[in-house]
Design an enzyme around this catalytic site. Sequence first.
Site, short mmCIF file in Angstrom:
data_model
loop_
_atom_site.label_atom_id
_atom_site.label_comp_id
_atom_site.label_asym_id
_atom_site.label_seq_id
_atom_site.Cartn_x
_atom_site.Cartn_y
_atom_site.Cartn_z
CG ASP A 171 10.40 6.08 -5.70
OD1 ASP A 171 9.68 5.46 -6.50
OD2 ASP A 171 11.55 5.69 -5.38
CD GLU B 85 6.33 3.18 -5.46
OE1 GLU B 85 6.37 2.20 -6.22
OE2 GLU B 85 7.34 3.57 -4.84
C1 NOJ Z 1 9.31 2.82 -7.60
C2 NOJ Z 1 9.30 3.36 -8.99
O1 NOJ Z 1 7.99 3.37 -9.48
C3 NOJ Z 1 10.22 2.50 -9.82
O2 NOJ Z 1 10.14 2.84 -11.18
C4 NOJ Z 1 11.63 2.61 -9.29
O3 NOJ Z 1 12.46 1.71 -9.98
C5 NOJ Z 1 11.69 2.30 -7.80
N1 NOJ Z 1 10.64 2.93 -7.05
C6 NOJ Z 1 13.00 2.78 -7.20
O4 NOJ Z 1 13.04 4.18 -7.14
#
Ligand code: NOJ
Length: 550
Positions: free
Chosen positions: A203, A245
Amino acid sequence: MLKNNPLWYKNAIFYEVHLRSFCDSNGDGKGDLPGLTTKLDYLKELGVDCIWLLPMFPSPLNDDGYDIADYDNIHPDYGTVEDFKTLVAEAHARGMRIVADLVLNHTSDQHAWFVESRKSKDNPYRDYYVWSDTDQKYTDARIIFVDTEPSNWTLDEATGEYYWHRFYASQPDLNYDNPEVADKMIDILKYWMDMGIDGFRADAVPYLFEREGTNCENLPETHAYLKRVRRVLDQDYPGTILLGEANQWPWDLRPYFGGDEADLTAPGDEFHMAFHFPVMPRIYKALKLGDTTDILDIMDRTPSIPDNCQWCVFLRNHDEVTLEMVTEEDRQLMWKLYAPEDRMRLNLGIRRRLAPLLDNDRRKIEVANAILFSLPGAPIVYYGDEIGMGDNIWLFDRNGVRTPMQWTAEPGTGFSSAEPWAPVIDDDTYGYQKINVAAQQADPESLFHTMKHFIATRKAHPILGWGRCDFLRVENKAVLAYLRRTGEGQMLIVCNLSDQPQEVTLSLPEFRGVTPQDVLTGQAHNIISDEYTLSLGAYQYYWFDLSGTT
Ligand code: NOJ
């Protein structure tokens, strides 16, 4: 059992599960791990190869689990570590893999480290987070949750200092300049990897380090740390993956794969996979305008990646449709086209699901998926989109696209015997009475069966996972046409993104004499001469096999 294929992700079908909304096994209204385990056969039937599980750890759920309070356990709503091990074993027994979410950048403010850290300036955990006596540091870093957060700094009254956070104030950023933090996060990764999972979706990776005078994204220190994480996987857990991500432009994403930009055969040494964020909103824009220009443009500007890496493509996920990687003008246009009501907008995006975005028009939903399953990259299906679930824009934050999975027409949607944690969708168009898995499984004409067919057809044609992609320049801007090819064969994808019938002329001299066969319908088409003219109905699409040619 799982075959030992280290490049399995190159041609895998991913499926994103929001645990809380998938299946409740114990009647508390919240989905859980044993519930998901009972649905593995369903996912297998759909053709899923790898499940990506949203965060499942103890958390106050201010950011739906992306605010982790304890990395070593499972949220009591979701079950136990034993339940998790059972899920992994049962998935593996069916030939499916499990990828968990790894939240490196921040913890919850309820995490024991932060509870300690904020106690005093000389607490041994103080340096686990990023503290400052001024909120005027790193002012070039953008705010991500613009609707709620006025600053990336929040004052902690007790010690009179500010702490740094890229997301909600209840998600303090970890301090990766502290080697103890860097080591501990690797221990956490190993802890879960030792349970036999197949990798992580990592993430918010661009934000691990902060440096004055930069926008604090994609820093060299961040890449160095991620390479270290990768080495751990390669050494101790071969065959597992890191899916990054990073909501960035393609050229800024390229370094996340590592390797050698001049030699694609040199293995990538950072992420195996990364989401291709920018292509997604451009698919929606193209569908609305009947103009593919922006898709071609972003794919043109997408750099090549090492042979052992793969893009991950998606149409929707658990967040808003992010409009960060578009121009300000396009953002305004997309909001106008797709989010006419204020409530549909969130931060720099749109909180709606796939089917409502596409007017629940089966032709649009199909052509969007025809693109998803044939673009370069491994596709991800967001739970519920395989049956065309709707949304509820009135729910908090992004919960409106995270409502309970619609399994049956019974009250509780077959999701739970209790009152579900969030209201189920029950409007006239998308209500569970009408849109549910059981009904669609029973109807051979349903979206579920079309999705299953896309997936099976894609799997029968590994070119779509492995092949390079050459976009054809065509005069008719409504039509997207591309060749996918490997040494073994070639496929031609042609999609009409407009609501009107279109004719397109493709220049295909190298395929003269070939009879294209649409692998989705089995239909053979006219033989190709130098030029190939095709008529397509509104939103019609073809996946032509051109193999066996010389
Ligand atoms: C990306 C995630 O997909 C999202 O849902 C989240 O709020 C943020 N990162 C923070 O972790």
